[in-house]
Design an enzyme around this catalytic site. Structure first.
Site: not given
Length: 327
Positions: A118, A284, A254
Site C-alpha cells: 500500500c 482499499n 492511502h
C-alpha cells in the site's frame, strides 16, 4: 548574487483507471456473511471495483498512464522512466512496467516495478524523484496499479470486503527554477519495519510455497500501527520543510479505512475537510489508492496550482511514507 537553480520533479499530469464491474456492499452481502451497515460502520466503504478476466494490472496501469500523459499534453515517447508500484504483477517476471512501456510505445527508457504494497506509490514516487533530480531521466511516469481481487480469500469476510482493483498514474517532469516556491516535490520520507511481517501479508510466494497465496491481516494491530506511523512521518516531512500542518492545503492519504483517516487527521489537528476521501467509492486499492484519490481531486477542481499537497500511506511490511508536493 543570484541563487543557484533548484532541480525539482514537477507534477504535470494525472490519470486513473477502474475495472468495468462495480460491486456495492449489498452484492458483497450475497457472497459472504456481511451487510452494507456492517461494512460502512467499520470501514467507510460502500463500493469497490473488481477486475474481469480480461482486465489485468498492466491493462489498468496502461489506461491510467495514457490518461496522465494526455493530461500532461505529452506523447508516450516523451517518457524516459516508468516506475510501477504493485503487489499483484501480471507475472513473477518480467516487471509489469515493461509491459506498460511496450503498450505505450515508449521503448528504450528505464522501466521497473517497486513492491511496497500500500506504500508502493510513495516508494515509487521517491525513487522517480531521485532519478529525475540526479539527471538520469527527464520525464517519469509513476504508476500504482493493483488487481487485489486475485489474492483475496473470498470466504474471509474480514478482508475480502476491504479491497478493490484499480490504477492511478502521474507524470513528473524535471524542471529547474531559482524560485523557492516553484512547483515540485519538496520533501519525502520513507520507512520500513520487517518485524511486523505477520500482521499483514500474503501466505504464498515463488520461493516458499510455489503458489500465489492469499492475503492475511490482523486488522486491529494494523490500525494501531497505521495511526502512529502516519502521524509521525507526516511530522517528519513537515519538519524537513519548515512548514506546519496549517500550511497544507490537502492531504491525499492511502484509502485503507475511514477510521484511520479520521484518527490520523485528529493527531495532526488537520480539519477533515482538508482530507481527500475516496474509500467509499474505491475501497482499499493498495498501491493504486493514493494516485486514484489524487487524480479524483485534481479533476474535480479541489486541488489547484500553487497548493501544498501531502501524500501518505502505510502498507504491509510494514512500510510507510509521505511526500509533500507543491502543485
Amino acid at each position: 548574487m543570484s541563487q543557484a537553480p533548484i532541480r525539482r520533479s514537477v507534477l504535470v499530469g494525472t490519470g486513473a483507471a477502474l475495472p468495468r464491474r462495480a460491486v456495492p456492499n449489498d452484492e458483497m452481502a450475497k457472497m459472504v456473511d456481511t451487510s452494507d451497515e456492517w461494512i460502512v460502520a467499520r470501514t467507510g466503504i460502500r463500493n469497490r471495483y473488481i477486475a474481469g478476466p480480461d482486465e489485468t494490472t498492466s491493462s489498468l496501469a496502461t489506461a491510467a498512464a495514457r490518461q496522465a500523459i494526455e493530461a500532461a499534453k505529452l506523447n508516450p515517447t516523451d517518457i524516459d522512466l516508468i516506475v510501477l508500484a504493485t503487489a499483484t504483477p501480471d507475472q513473477t517476471f518480467p516487471a509489469t512496467a515493461t509491459i506498460v512501456q511496450h503498450e505505450l510505445g515508449c521503448h528504450g527508457g528505464i522501466a521497473f516495478d517497486v513492491a511496497a504494497v500500500c506504500s508502493g506509490f510513495l516508494y515509487a514516487l521517491g525513487v522517480a524523484d531521485s532519478m529525475l533530480r540526479s539527471g538520469m531521466a527527464r520525464r517519469a511516469l509513476v504508476i500504482g496499479s493493483e488487481t487485489f481481487s486475485r489474492i483475496l480469500d473470498w470466504e474471509d469476510r474480514t478482508t475480502c470486503v476491504l479491497f478493490g482493483d484499480g490504477a492511478g498514474a502521474i507524470v513528473l517532469e524535471a524542471r529547474e527554477s531559482t524560485d523557492p516556491d516553484a512547483p515540485g516535490i519538496l520533501a519525502s520520507k520513507l520507512h520500513a519495519d520487517g518485524a511486523h511481517n505477520q500482521l499483514l501479508y500474503v501466505d504464498g510466494g515463488p520461493s516458499t510455497t510455489g503458489t500465489v497465496g492469499k492475503l492475511r491481516m490482523t486488522g486491529k494491530e494494523v490500525f494501531r500501527h497505521a495511526v502512529t506511523n502516519l502521524a509521525d512521518v507526516l511530522r517528519e516531512v513537515l519538519d524537513q520543510t519548515g512548514l506546519t500542518s496549517a500550511d497544507i492545503d490537502w492531504v491525499v492519504p492511502h484509502q485503507a479505512n475511514q477510521r484511520i483517516l479520521d484518527a490520523t487527521a485528529r493527531k495532526l489537528n488537520l480539519p477533515a475537510e482538508k482530507v481527500v476521501v475516496t474509500i467509499d467509492r474505491h475501497a482499499n486499492t493498495s498501491a493504486a489508492s493514493v494516485p486514484l484519490a489524487l487524480d479524483t481531486a485534481v479533476r474535480d477542481g479541489r486541488i489547484k496550482p500553487g497548493q501544498l499537497v501531502m501524500l501518505e500511506a502505510m502498507g504491509g511490511g510494514f512500510t510507510w511514507g509521505a511526500s509533500l508536493i507543491r502543485i
